[in-house]
Motif scaffolding. Structure first.
Motif, PDB file in Angstrom:
ATOM      1  N   ALA A  34       0.825  -1.211   0.000  1.00  0.00           N
ATOM      2  CA  ALA A  34       0.000   0.000   0.000  1.00  0.00           C
ATOM      3  C   ALA A  34       0.858   1.258   0.000  1.00  0.00           C
ATOM      4  O   ALA A  34       0.326   2.359  -0.018  1.00  0.00           O
ATOM      5  CB  ALA A  34      -0.921  -0.001   1.215  1.00  0.00           C
ATOM      6  N   GLY A  35       2.180   1.098   0.015  1.00  0.00           N
ATOM      7  CA  GLY A  35       3.073   2.244   0.123  1.00  0.00           C
ATOM      8  C   GLY A  35       3.520   2.765  -1.228  1.00  0.00           C
ATOM      9  O   GLY A  35       3.393   2.108  -2.257  1.00  0.00           O
ATOM     10  N   LYS A  36       4.076   3.969  -1.204  1.00  0.00           N
ATOM     11  CA  LYS A  36       4.617   4.582  -2.422  1.00  0.00           C
ATOM     12  C   LYS A  36       6.129   4.393  -2.514  1.00  0.00           C
ATOM     13  O   LYS A  36       6.644   4.035  -3.549  1.00  0.00           O
ATOM     14  CB  LYS A  36       4.302   6.085  -2.448  1.00  0.00           C
ATOM     15  CG  LYS A  36       2.838   6.399  -2.517  1.00  0.00           C
ATOM     16  CD  LYS A  36       2.277   6.071  -3.859  1.00  0.00           C
ATOM     17  CE  LYS A  36       0.813   6.464  -3.939  1.00  0.00           C
ATOM     18  NZ  LYS A  36       0.149   5.959  -5.089  1.00  0.00           N
ATOM     19  N   VAL A  37       6.839   4.651  -1.420  1.00  0.00           N
ATOM     20  CA  VAL A  37       8.299   4.531  -1.435  1.00  0.00           C
ATOM     21  C   VAL A  37       8.715   3.250  -0.711  1.00  0.00           C
ATOM     22  O   VAL A  37       9.154   2.299  -1.337  1.00  0.00           O
ATOM     23  CB  VAL A  37       8.969   5.776  -0.786  1.00  0.00           C
ATOM     24  CG1 VAL A  37      10.474   5.614  -0.754  1.00  0.00           C
ATOM     25  CG2 VAL A  37       8.578   7.035  -1.532  1.00  0.00           C
ATOM     26  N   ALA A  38       8.566   3.240   0.607  1.00  0.00           N
ATOM     27  CA  ALA A  38       8.984   2.074   1.379  1.00  0.00           C
ATOM     28  C   ALA A  38       7.843   1.494   2.205  1.00  0.00           C
ATOM     29  O   ALA A  38       8.014   0.480   2.863  1.00  0.00           O
ATOM     30  CB  ALA A  38      10.142   2.439   2.298  1.00  0.00           C
ATOM     31  N   GLY A  39       6.692   2.141   2.200  1.00  0.00           N
ATOM     32  CA  GLY A  39       5.555   1.633   2.951  1.00  0.00           C
ATOM     33  C   GLY A  39       5.494   2.093   4.392  1.00  0.00           C
ATOM     34  O   GLY A  39       4.694   1.575   5.168  1.00  0.00           O
ATOM     35  N   VAL A  40       6.325   3.065   4.772  1.00  0.00           N
ATOM     36  CA  VAL A  40       6.342   3.537   6.159  1.00  0.00           C
ATOM     37  C   VAL A  40       5.044   4.260   6.495  1.00  0.00           C
ATOM     38  O   VAL A  40       4.399   3.968   7.504  1.00  0.00           O
ATOM     39  CB  VAL A  40       7.566   4.445   6.423  1.00  0.00           C
ATOM     40  CG1 VAL A  40       7.505   5.062   7.803  1.00  0.00           C
ATOM     41  CG2 VAL A  40       8.846   3.650   6.258  1.00  0.00           C
ATOM     42  N   CYS A  41       4.636   5.206   5.665  1.00  0.00           N
ATOM     43  CA  CYS A  41       3.388   5.952   5.923  1.00  0.00           C
ATOM     44  C   CYS A  41       2.183   5.017   5.903  1.00  0.00           C
ATOM     45  O   CYS A  41       1.274   5.158   6.722  1.00  0.00           O
ATOM     46  CB  CYS A  41       3.205   7.066   4.900  1.00  0.00           C
ATOM     47  SG  CYS A  41       4.362   8.425   5.081  1.00  0.00           S
ATOM     48  N   ALA A  42       2.169   4.065   4.988  1.00  0.00           N
ATOM     49  CA  ALA A  42       1.067   3.110   4.922  1.00  0.00           C
ATOM     50  C   ALA A  42       1.028   2.243   6.173  1.00  0.00           C
ATOM     51  O   ALA A  42      -0.045   1.934   6.694  1.00  0.00           O
ATOM     52  CB  ALA A  42       1.193   2.238   3.675  1.00  0.00           C
ATOM     53  N   GLY A  43       2.177   1.859   6.685  1.00  0.00           N
ATOM     54  CA  GLY A  43       2.230   1.066   7.909  1.00  0.00           C
ATOM     55  C   GLY A  43       1.757   1.844   9.117  1.00  0.00           C
ATOM     56  O   GLY A  43       1.021   1.328   9.959  1.00  0.00           O
TER      57      GLY A  43
END
Length: 127
Positions: free
Chosen positions: A13-22
């Protein structure tokens, strides 16, 4: 029963590494809302903190296991605008379509079980 949650990176679900999505998934927020907050803080003078924090979380957090990604696909209804999940109207439509699909499958099974072909196969198998 404890509802133990763990913070993971969600690369699907992330754009770069998925940090914001997590982070959004952990706090049950919309992903776009977390991204807007991160970009806002970055542009308003916190660029070093956000950059270092993002890279640190990228390195520290584990990726979300595949089993848990499949569990997350369950239906969840949002109660507030910023919460993750489906709006109530969409969730009701999804549930209704699932019930229609199950009903058509059940009708097909019922038609087969009450048919002469099923009875004939059952009698042949009993021989």
């Amino acid at each position: 029963m404890t509802n133990k949650r763990t913070l993971y990176r969600n690369r699907r679900a992330g754009k770069v590494a998925g940090v914001c999505a997590g982070i959004a998934e952990y706090f049950n927020l919309e992903t776009w809302l977390v991204r807007v907050a991160v970009v806002s803080v970055f542009l308003l003078g916190g660029s070093a903190i956000i950059f270092v924090g993002y890279i640190a979380l990228w390195m520290i957090l584990d990726e979300k296991p595949v089993e848990q990604q499949q569990e997350a696909a369950d239906l969840s209804v949002k109660k507030k605008v910023w919460q993750a999940g489906e709006p109530a109207k969409q969730a009701l439509q999804d549930v209704s379509s699932r019930f229609h699909t199950l009903e058509s499958r059940l009708r097909a099974i019922e038609t087969y079980v009450t048919s002469d072909q099923y009875e004939l196969k059952r009698q042949i198998n009993n021989l």
